[in-house]
Design an enzyme around this catalytic site. Structure first.
Site, mmCIF file in Angstrom:
data_model
loop_
_atom_site.group_PDB
_atom_site.id
_atom_site.type_symbol
_atom_site.label_atom_id
_atom_site.label_comp_id
_atom_site.label_asym_id
_atom_site.label_seq_id
_atom_site.Cartn_x
_atom_site.Cartn_y
_atom_site.Cartn_z
ATOM 1 N N GLU A 83 5.153 5.552 2.505
ATOM 2 C CA GLU A 83 5.124 4.321 1.849
ATOM 3 C C GLU A 83 4.657 3.374 0.818
ATOM 4 O O GLU A 83 3.614 2.810 1.119
ATOM 5 C CB GLU A 83 5.734 3.613 2.990
ATOM 6 C CG GLU A 83 6.789 3.892 4.083
ATOM 7 C CD GLU A 83 8.183 3.955 3.460
ATOM 8 O OE1 GLU A 83 8.698 3.494 1.973
ATOM 9 O OE2 GLU A 83 9.290 3.389 4.834
ATOM 10 N N GLU B 239 2.571 -2.291 -11.803
ATOM 11 C CA GLU B 239 2.482 -3.522 -10.135
ATOM 12 C C GLU B 239 1.883 -4.968 -10.718
ATOM 13 O O GLU B 239 0.835 -4.439 -10.507
ATOM 14 C CB GLU B 239 2.795 -2.836 -9.118
ATOM 15 C CG GLU B 239 2.802 -3.468 -8.009
ATOM 16 C CD GLU B 239 2.975 -2.822 -6.527
ATOM 17 O OE1 GLU B 239 2.208 -1.758 -6.644
ATOM 18 O OE2 GLU B 239 3.446 -2.742 -5.572
ATOM 19 N N CYS C 52 5.444 -5.052 -1.583
ATOM 20 C CA CYS C 52 6.032 -4.208 -2.077
ATOM 21 C C CYS C 52 7.137 -4.101 -2.784
ATOM 22 O O CYS C 52 7.878 -3.594 -3.815
ATOM 23 C CB CYS C 52 5.219 -2.843 -1.356
ATOM 24 S SG CYS C 52 6.855 -2.948 0.168
ATOM 25 N N LYS D 113 -4.981 2.927 11.832
ATOM 26 C CA LYS D 113 -5.813 2.260 11.321
ATOM 27 C C LYS D 113 -5.581 1.326 10.250
ATOM 28 O O LYS D 113 -5.294 1.890 9.008
ATOM 29 C CB LYS D 113 -6.265 3.580 10.266
ATOM 30 C CG LYS D 113 -7.705 3.056 9.617
ATOM 31 C CD LYS D 113 -8.386 3.644 8.547
ATOM 32 C CE LYS D 113 -7.804 3.250 6.908
ATOM 33 N NZ LYS D 113 -8.457 1.902 6.743
ATOM 34 N N GLY E 161 0.740 2.445 0.962
ATOM 35 C CA GLY E 161 -0.615 1.586 0.611
ATOM 36 C C GLY E 161 0.214 1.376 -0.760
ATOM 37 O O GLY E 161 1.253 2.138 -1.633
ATOM 38 N N SER E 162 -0.703 1.802 -1.724
ATOM 39 C CA SER E 162 -0.513 2.253 -3.514
ATOM 40 C C SER E 162 -0.223 3.081 -3.359
ATOM 41 O O SER E 162 -0.200 4.206 -3.389
ATOM 42 C CB SER E 162 -1.859 1.520 -4.016
ATOM 43 O OG SER E 162 -2.851 2.267 -3.199
ATOM 44 N N THR F 221 -3.078 5.138 -3.976
ATOM 45 C CA THR F 221 -4.568 5.773 -2.976
ATOM 46 C C THR F 221 -3.328 7.127 -2.784
ATOM 47 O O THR F 221 -3.307 7.681 -1.851
ATOM 48 C CB THR F 221 -4.265 4.763 -1.518
ATOM 49 O OG1 THR F 221 -5.160 3.758 -2.622
ATOM 50 C CG2 THR F 221 -4.898 5.776 -1.012
ATOM 51 N N GLY F 222 -1.934 6.848 -2.545
ATOM 52 C CA GLY F 222 -0.760 7.539 -1.740
ATOM 53 C C GLY F 222 -0.891 9.210 -2.982
ATOM 54 O O GLY F 222 -0.566 10.143 -1.530
HETATM 55 P P1 NAD Z 1 -4.044 0.561 -1.086
HETATM 56 O O1 NAD Z 1 -3.602 2.154 -0.599
HETATM 57 O O2 NAD Z 1 -6.074 0.623 -1.094
HETATM 58 O O3 NAD Z 1 -4.444 0.349 0.782
HETATM 59 C C1 NAD Z 1 -3.888 1.210 1.968
HETATM 60 C C2 NAD Z 1 -4.422 1.604 2.961
HETATM 61 O O4 NAD Z 1 -4.893 2.927 2.731
HETATM 62 C C3 NAD Z 1 -5.978 0.931 3.437
HETATM 63 O O5 NAD Z 1 -5.766 0.760 4.817
HETATM 64 C C4 NAD Z 1 -7.099 2.023 2.889
HETATM 65 O O6 NAD Z 1 -8.138 1.145 3.601
HETATM 66 C C5 NAD Z 1 -6.591 2.856 3.326
HETATM 67 N N1 NAD Z 1 -7.073 4.279 1.797
HETATM 68 C C6 NAD Z 1 -7.631 3.776 1.009
HETATM 69 N N2 NAD Z 1 -8.117 4.823 0.508
HETATM 70 C C7 NAD Z 1 -8.086 5.724 1.012
HETATM 71 C C8 NAD Z 1 -7.502 7.163 0.567
HETATM 72 N N3 NAD Z 1 -8.215 7.704 -0.159
HETATM 73 N N4 NAD Z 1 -7.068 7.988 1.450
HETATM 74 C C9 NAD Z 1 -6.884 7.528 2.865
HETATM 75 N N5 NAD Z 1 -6.793 6.001 3.385
HETATM 76 C C10 NAD Z 1 -6.943 5.402 2.151
HETATM 77 O O7 NAD Z 1 -3.229 -0.600 -0.504
HETATM 78 P P2 NAD Z 1 -2.999 -2.301 -0.346
HETATM 79 O O8 NAD Z 1 -4.322 -2.678 -1.947
HETATM 80 O O9 NAD Z 1 -3.787 -1.909 0.877
HETATM 81 O O10 NAD Z 1 -1.679 -2.721 -0.805
HETATM 82 C C11 NAD Z 1 -1.491 -2.671 -1.768
HETATM 83 C C12 NAD Z 1 -0.437 -1.821 -1.756
HETATM 84 O O11 NAD Z 1 0.715 -1.350 -1.292
HETATM 85 C C13 NAD Z 1 0.478 -2.179 -3.352
HETATM 86 O O12 NAD Z 1 0.369 -1.117 -4.278
HETATM 87 C C14 NAD Z 1 2.559 -2.372 -2.564
HETATM 88 O O13 NAD Z 1 3.269 -2.235 -3.207
HETATM 89 C C15 NAD Z 1 2.411 -0.990 -1.635
HETATM 90 N N6 NAD Z 1 2.948 -1.453 -0.409
HETATM 91 C C16 NAD Z 1 4.037 -0.582 -0.384
HETATM 92 C C17 NAD Z 1 5.087 -1.363 0.764
HETATM 93 C C18 NAD Z 1 5.848 -0.012 1.195
HETATM 94 O O14 NAD Z 1 6.619 0.360 2.309
HETATM 95 N N7 NAD Z 1 6.680 0.893 0.259
HETATM 96 C C19 NAD Z 1 4.954 -1.692 1.472
HETATM 97 C C20 NAD Z 1 3.109 -2.756 1.078
HETATM 98 C C21 NAD Z 1 2.370 -2.121 0.261
#
Ligand code: NAD
Length: 477
Positions: free
Chosen positions: A249, A380, A283, A176, A227-228, A231-232
Site C-alpha cells: 500500500e 506527492e 495517502c 513493526k 509506506g512510500s 520504499t515499496g
Molecule cells: P516509508 O516508506 O519511509 O516508511 C514506511 C515503513 O517502512 C516504516 O515502518 C519504515 O521504517 C519502513 N522502512 C523504511 N525503509 C525500509 C526498507 N528499505 N525496507 C523495509 N521497510 C522499510 O513511508 P513513511 O514516510 O513512513 O510514510 C509516508 C508514505 O506512506 C507516503 O508516501 C504515503 O502516501 C504512504 N502511505 C500509503 C498508504 C496506503 O495505504 N497506500 C497509507 C499511508 C501512507
C-alpha cells in the site's frame, strides 16, 4: 490504563514471545509539536530479531491447527481492549504523531470498527467437483509468518488493521511500526499480549535498519507493507530472493475533479478537509485539485476562506485543527516543494500562519494554477500544500488526472451522476469517491493501481491477502 493522560517520558516495551521486553538498546521518540523527547522504545537488534523470527515460525503450526472459532474468539477481543484504553492511546497518538485529539480519537474509532468487522470474516471452501469419481475442494490456507510494516501518519490504524485477517487465517505475525511513532502501537501490544499463545503475535520496534532486516529475513513468508512508493520498490526487491508474498500500500498523488455544476463554496469546504486533514499526511488526501473554469475563482476564494479559519498548532491544544508535520525529514521535503514553487514564480493563493518552531509547523498553503509540470503537481507532497488547477473539458481533465505514476484514489465532485459514473471508470485509481472523500470500509477492497501498490486490503481481499489456495482432490472408488 489511566484515562486520557499522557505524561512524558513514557517507556514502552516490545512484545516478544508473549512477553513485553525492553530490548538491549533503546531509541528516543519525540513530539513533533515541541521536538521534546517524550519517551523511549526498544531498538531491536539483529540477535533479538532472530529470536523473534524463530518464535514466529515455531508458533505457526499450532496456531494454524487451532480451530478457527478459537482464533476468532481471540482476535475479537482486540477491539474491546483498545476501546477500554482509547483515551490514553489517543493522547499518546497526539503526542507522537502530532494530530489533534479529535482526529486521534477518530483514528481509534475507525480502527475498532475495522477490527470488529474483520473478526467476522469467514474462510470460504469451494467445492470444485463432487461426482461419483472424485471430490475436489479448494481451501484458503495461511501463508506462514507475516511481517507487517507500517508508516507514521496513522500509527495505529494502518498497523493494526493488518493484524486481524492475518491471525484469523492462521498466520503468525510480526508487526513493526514506524521508528518515529512506535509508542501507541506498542501500548496496544501490551494490552493484547495475553490473548495469543507465545510467538503468534509479536510487535517490535527499531531504527531504519529494522525494516530491511525484516523484509529480507528468510523466515518471512509474506510482507504486508504500507509506506512510500520509493520504499515499496526496495521491499519488492528484497522479497524476490525467496518469492515472498507481497501486499504493498504505497504513495498517491490523488486528483480531485470539481465540475462546474456544483456549488463551489460547498464543494470547497469538503475538498478542504480532504486535502488538509492530518496536515495533508494522508495517502488518500486530495493532492491536486482540478476545477472547471467557470467556477474556478469562486472555488479558490472559498477554499482560501476555509483555510484562513483553521488554526495550525500543537494538537494537544483544544482549538488546533491542523497539527505539525510528523518529522523533520518530511518537514524539509514539504518546505522544499514550497521553495521550488516560489523560485519558479508560481502564484500563491494563500499562505497561512503557523507557530514558529521548535515544532515542525507548516502554514497551510494553496497554489493558484501552477503548470502541470510543476513539482508540486507531479510529486506527492504529503503535507498541507495544495495546488489548484483550471480545466475546461471532461476528456482533458481525465487525461491530466491520469498523467502520473500513481493510482491510489481520486474524487469527483458533480451533480451529474451519469457523468460521475462515466468519469470514475476512466480514472486510473484503486478507489474513486463521488461527492465525498476519504471514506474507507472494511467491506470494500482498498489498494493502489500503478505504482501506488500491489494487491489490496479489506473486503474479499482481506482474506486473499493473507492466504493462498490449496486444492485437495480425493478419488472415490
Ligand atoms: P516509508 O516508506 O519511509 O516508511 C514506511 C515503513 O517502512 C516504516 O515502518 C519504515 O521504517 C519502513 N522502512 C523504511 N525503509 C525500509 C526498507 N528499505 N525496507 C523495509 N521497510 C522499510 O513511508 P513513511 O514516510 O513512513 O510514510 C509516508 C508514505 O506512506 C507516503 O508516501 C504515503 O502516501 C504512504 N502511505 C500509503 C498508504 C496506503 O495505504 N497506500 C497509507 C499511508 C501512507
Amino acid at each position: 490504563m489511566a484515562d486520557g493522560a499522557f505524561t512524558p517520558p513514557v517507556r514502552v516495551d516490545m512484545l516478544v514471545c508473549g512477553k513485553m521486553v525492553p530490548g538491549t538498546a533503546r531509541m528516543e521518540v519525540i513530539n513533533p509539536a515541541t521536538t521534546e523527547v517524550i519517551g523511549t522504545a526498544p531498538r531491536c537488534n539483529r540477535d533479538e530479531l532472530e529470536a523473534v523470527m524463530a518464535e514466529a515460525r515455531a508458533a505457526f503450526p499450532a496456531w494454524r491447527d487451532t480451530p478457527i472459532e478459537e482464533r476468532r474468539k481471540a482476535v475479537a477481543q482486540i477491539a474491546d481492549l483498545i476501546e477500554a484504553a482509547a483515551e490514553e492511546i489517543a493522547a499518546t497518538l497526539t503526542a507522537e504523531q502530532g494530530k489533534n485529539l479529535t482526529f486521534a480519537r477518530a483514528e481509534l474509532a475507525s480502527l475498532t470498527r475495522f477490527l470488529r468487522a474483520q473478526a467476522g470474516i469467514e474462510m470460504p471452501v469451494v467445492v470444485n467437483e463432487d461426482s461419483e469419481e472424485r471430490i475436489s475442494k479448494t481451501y484458503r490456507v495461511p501463508l506462514g509468518v507475516v511481517a507487517a510494516i507500517s508508516p507514521w501518519n496513522f500509527p495505529v490504524l494502518l498497523a493494526w488493521w493488518k493484524i486481524v485477517p492475518a491471525l484469523l487465517a492462521g498466520n503468525t505475525v510480526v508487526l513493526k511500526p514506524a521508528p518515529q511513532t512506535p509508542l501507541a502501537a506498542l501500548k496496544i501490544a501490551a494490552l493484547v499480549a495475553d490473548l495469543f499463545p507465545a510467538g503468534v503475535l509479536q510487535v517490535i520496534s527499531g531504527g531504519d535498519e529494522l525494516g530491511p532486516w525484516l523484509t529480507a529475513h528468510p523466515e518471512v513468508d509474506k510482507i504486508s507493507f504500507t509506506g512510500s512508493t520509493a520504499t515499496g520498490r526496495k521491499v519488492m526487491e528484497g522479497a524476490g530472493a525467496s518469492l515472498k508474498r507481497l501486499t504493498l500500500e504505497l504513495g498517491g498523488n490523488d486528483p480531485a475533479l470539481v465540475f462546474d455544476d456544483v456549488d463551489p463554496v460547498k464543494a470547497a469546504n469538503k475538498v478542504f478537509w480532504a486535502a488538509f486533514a492530518n496536515a495533508g499526511q494522508i495517502c488518500i488526501a486530495s493532492k491536486r485539485v482540478y476545477v472547471q473554469r467557470s467556477i474556478y475563482e469562486a472555488f479558490r476564494d472559498a477554499l482560501v476562506a476555509a483555510a484562513a479559519q483553521v488554526k495550525v498548532g500543537n494538537g494537544a491544544e483544544p482549538d488546533t485543527l491542523v497539527g505539525p508535520i510528523q518529522n523533520k525529514a518530511q518537514f524539509e521535503r514539504v518546505k522544499d516543494l514550497i521553495a521550488d514553487s516560489r523560485a519558479h514564480g508560481y502564484t500563491f493563493a494563500f499562505e497561512g500562519e503557523a507557530p514558529q518552531g521548535p515544532g515542525f509547523f507548516m502554514p497551510l498553503t494553496i497554489l493558484d494554477n501552477p503548470p502541470d509540470d510543476a513539482r508540486i503537481v507531479r510529486e506527492e507532497q504529503f503535507g498541507p500544500v495544495l495546488p489548484l488547477l483550471v480545466f475546461d473539458t471532461e476528456d482533458e481533465v481525465i487525461a491530466r488526472a491520469n498523467d502520473t505514476e500513481y493510482g491510489l484514489a481520486a474524487t469527483i465532485w458533480t451533480e451529474d451522476m451519469t457523468r460521475a459514473e462515466r468519469v470514475s471508470r476512466r480514472l486510473e485509481a484503486g478507489t474513486v469517491w463521488i461527492n465525498e472523500a476519504i471514506y474507507l470500509s472494511p467491506d470494500a477492497a482498498f489498494g493502489g493501481r500503478k505504482q501506488s501498490g500491489l494487491g489490496a486490503e479489506h473486503g474479499a481481499d482481506a482474506l486473499l491477502a493473507v492466504t493462498e489456495p490449496q486444492t485437495v482432490t480425493m478419488k472415490r472408488n
